[in-house]
Design a protein around this motif. Structure first.
Motif, mmCIF file in Angstrom:
data_model
loop_
_atom_site.group_PDB
_atom_site.id
_atom_site.type_symbol
_atom_site.label_atom_id
_atom_site.label_comp_id
_atom_site.label_asym_id
_atom_site.label_seq_id
_atom_site.Cartn_x
_atom_site.Cartn_y
_atom_site.Cartn_z
ATOM 1 N N HIS A 1 13.944 8.014 21.791
ATOM 2 C CA HIS A 1 15.301 7.660 22.217
ATOM 3 C C HIS A 1 15.335 7.371 23.721
ATOM 4 O O HIS A 1 16.174 6.577 24.178
ATOM 5 C CB HIS A 1 16.248 8.808 21.881
ATOM 6 N N ALA A 2 14.447 7.996 24.475
ATOM 7 C CA ALA A 2 14.406 7.787 25.923
ATOM 8 C C ALA A 2 14.092 6.334 26.284
ATOM 9 O O ALA A 2 14.468 5.855 27.356
ATOM 10 C CB ALA A 2 13.363 8.717 26.545
ATOM 11 N N LEU B 1 23.532 6.466 14.652
ATOM 12 C CA LEU B 1 22.778 7.341 13.756
ATOM 13 C C LEU B 1 21.613 8.011 14.460
ATOM 14 O O LEU B 1 21.224 9.130 14.095
ATOM 15 C CB LEU B 1 22.273 6.556 12.545
ATOM 16 N N ALA B 2 21.022 7.356 15.451
ATOM 17 C CA ALA B 2 19.937 7.993 16.188
ATOM 18 C C ALA B 2 20.453 9.234 16.914
ATOM 19 O O ALA B 2 19.846 10.314 16.861
ATOM 20 C CB ALA B 2 19.312 7.011 17.168
ATOM 21 N N ALA B 3 21.580 9.092 17.605
ATOM 22 C CA ALA B 3 22.167 10.233 18.303
ATOM 23 C C ALA B 3 22.609 11.307 17.319
ATOM 24 O O ALA B 3 22.481 12.510 17.588
ATOM 25 C CB ALA B 3 23.354 9.773 19.158
ATOM 26 N N GLU B 4 23.141 10.885 16.156
ATOM 27 C CA GLU B 4 23.568 11.846 15.146
ATOM 28 C C GLU B 4 22.374 12.622 14.601
ATOM 29 O O GLU B 4 22.446 13.837 14.386
ATOM 30 C CB GLU B 4 24.287 11.119 14.007
ATOM 31 N N ILE C 1 12.893 12.413 28.417
ATOM 32 C CA ILE C 1 11.428 12.542 28.365
ATOM 33 C C ILE C 1 11.005 13.951 28.766
ATOM 34 O O ILE C 1 10.185 14.581 28.087
ATOM 35 C CB ILE C 1 10.765 11.494 29.274
ATOM 36 N N ALA C 2 11.575 14.455 29.855
ATOM 37 C CA ALA C 2 11.216 15.801 30.314
ATOM 38 C C ALA C 2 11.569 16.857 29.272
ATOM 39 O O ALA C 2 10.781 17.774 29.008
ATOM 40 C CB ALA C 2 11.925 16.104 31.637
ATOM 41 N N GLU C 3 12.744 16.711 28.641
ATOM 42 C CA GLU C 3 13.142 17.667 27.611
ATOM 43 C C GLU C 3 12.210 17.576 26.405
ATOM 44 O O GLU C 3 11.771 18.602 25.851
ATOM 45 C CB GLU C 3 14.579 17.411 27.175
ATOM 46 N N GLY C 4 11.882 16.362 25.991
ATOM 47 C CA GLY C 4 11.005 16.184 24.844
ATOM 48 C C GLY C 4 9.625 16.768 25.083
ATOM 49 O O GLY C 4 9.061 17.440 24.206
ATOM 50 N N ARG D 1 13.819 1.956 33.251
ATOM 51 C CA ARG D 1 15.013 2.123 32.427
ATOM 52 C C ARG D 1 14.842 3.236 31.399
ATOM 53 O O ARG D 1 15.788 3.547 30.681
ATOM 54 C CB ARG D 1 15.345 0.807 31.712
ATOM 55 N N TRP D 2 13.671 3.811 31.300
ATOM 56 C CA TRP D 2 13.476 4.936 30.392
ATOM 57 C C TRP D 2 14.227 6.153 30.921
ATOM 58 O O TRP D 2 14.330 6.355 32.137
ATOM 59 C CB TRP D 2 11.995 5.265 30.253
#
Length: 381
Positions: A212-213, A181-184, A241-244, A235-236
């Motif tokens: 989500h990262a 659901l997070a990805a959705e 992160i860069a896109e966000g 592990r992030w």
């Protein structure tokens, strides 16, 4: 078979049927049956025109439903002959469905379920599994929601804020069953951003991506929770992160600050710190102050109190906490953390144990129990 393609086409096909004369509830049912047919008949690849195929099959399913119901014969006459196969024009109905599925008359739970069905293209079974409820229960919830919005005319601009809250509810459900659901929620928010020029849509997408990262680092192999300060930042997901951060910066320069942009700014500051010790807590407190100006809530004040404890010392955080209702969810856990930082392990251990008894999830409860046990072990018998 491309399930992502089917989900992306779902709102468009529902919109086509509604423009041809179908009511929303029956159109949505017909499209769901067409999707089942697609799953059965597209195992080795989709047709050359997937949207046209779905429109044609869904329209036939709709006519079958109309003909099967004697009370709707009058509508069948109004609908008339079957239109020729094809996509039925290029009008984009996805945005209209967003607003319909998040109608103010619906409860948050119903709005989420209907959004996942009509806009997300998920089956009732998938939604039920994601929410850990029987399929029959979810079917009833969706049916009630469709009856609630039956006949609603979307001839005015919808409320973007309500849509965003529903999408954030979907995101916070995370993962269960065979649907992430997070990805959705991220996928649906990307679609909404492509259709609505609003900085808060970008703010929500940035917030989702930044949270989500950190997903892979949030739990251990045994399912136990890992607090933010203890997470392996290697592990992030640096790409997310860069896109966000890029999306957030583009939204902030428009100078129309909203709650999701402010929350994303806090998440970005956490993501920017190479270690927990390097976190810029002073800036985080400032962003919580900005957030309080646009949306004051007890939860924001609770999070701000913890940030104050990090920026100005545990005593300052406890003083900020005293202004809040102790019945607030996670209040006791926050108080335990701040008392531990203030050098009072006995009080902290007692509060961690109290917080564990009130925890809303098993992983959270187990984490708080371990915190209490850790402090009690240090104190000895």
């Amino acid at each position: 078979m491309d399930e992502a393609l089917l989900r992306a086409l779902t709102p468009t096909v529902i919109g086509v049927l509604c423009r041809r004369g179908a009511d929303f509830a029956t159109a949505e049912d017909a499209v769901q049956e067409a999707l089942v047919e697609a799953v059965r008949r597209w195992p080795h690849g989709s047709p050359r025109d997937p949207q046209g195929w779905l429109v044609t099959v869904a329209w036939r399913k709709f006519l079958d439903m109309v003909r099967a119901d004697a009370s709707r014969r009058q509508r069948e006459t109004r609908v008339g002959a079957e239109p020729p196969p094809g996509p039925g024009g290029s009008t984009d109905d996805t945005l209209r469905l967003y607003f319909l599925c998040t109608h103010p008359a619906l409860s948050p739970a119903s709005a989420v379920a209907l959004t996942l069905r009509a806009v997300g293209g998920l089956t009732t079974r998938q939604i039920a599994e994601a929410y850990l409820v029987p399929e029959a229960t979810m079917a009833q919830r969706i049916s009630r929601a469709k009856r609630t919005v039956a006949g609603v005319r979307l001839d005015r601009a919808g409320d973007v804020a309500t849509v965003l809250r529903v999408l954030y509810l979907v995101f916070n459900e995370g993962y269960s069953g065979d649907v992430d659901l997070a990805a959705e929620a991220i996928r649906l928010t990307r679609e909404l951003r492509a259709k609505v020029d609003h900085p808060e849509v970008s703010g929500l997408l940035a917030l989702m991506l930044l949270h989500h990262a950190r997903r892979a680092a949030r739990t251990r192999a045994d399912g136990s929770l890992v607090p933010l300060a203890d997470q392996d930042r290697g592990r992030w997901d640096a790409r997310l992160i860069a896109e966000g951060v890029e999306i957030l910066q583009a939204a902030l320069v428009r100078d129309r600050l909203g709650e999701f942009q402010a929350q994303a700014a806090v998440a970005a500051l956490h993501a920017d710190a190479r270690t927990a010790e390097e976190t810029d807590w002073v800036q985080i407190v400032e962003w919580y102050d900005e957030l309080l100006r646009v949306r004051d809530s007890p939860v924001v004040r609770l999070n701000r109190a913890v940030a104050v404890g990090e920026a100005d010392g545990a005593r300052a955080g406890l003083a900020a906490l005293e202004e809040l209702d102790p019945a607030l969810p996670r209040f006791t856990a926050a108080a335990a953390y701040l008392h531990e930082r203030d050098g009072d392990p006995a009080t902290a251990a007692r509060l961690y144990a109290d917080a564990a008894r009130a925890a809303s999830s098993l992983p959270e409860r187990d984490h708080l129990v371990r915190q209490a046990a850790r402090l009690n072990a240090r104190r000895g018998p």
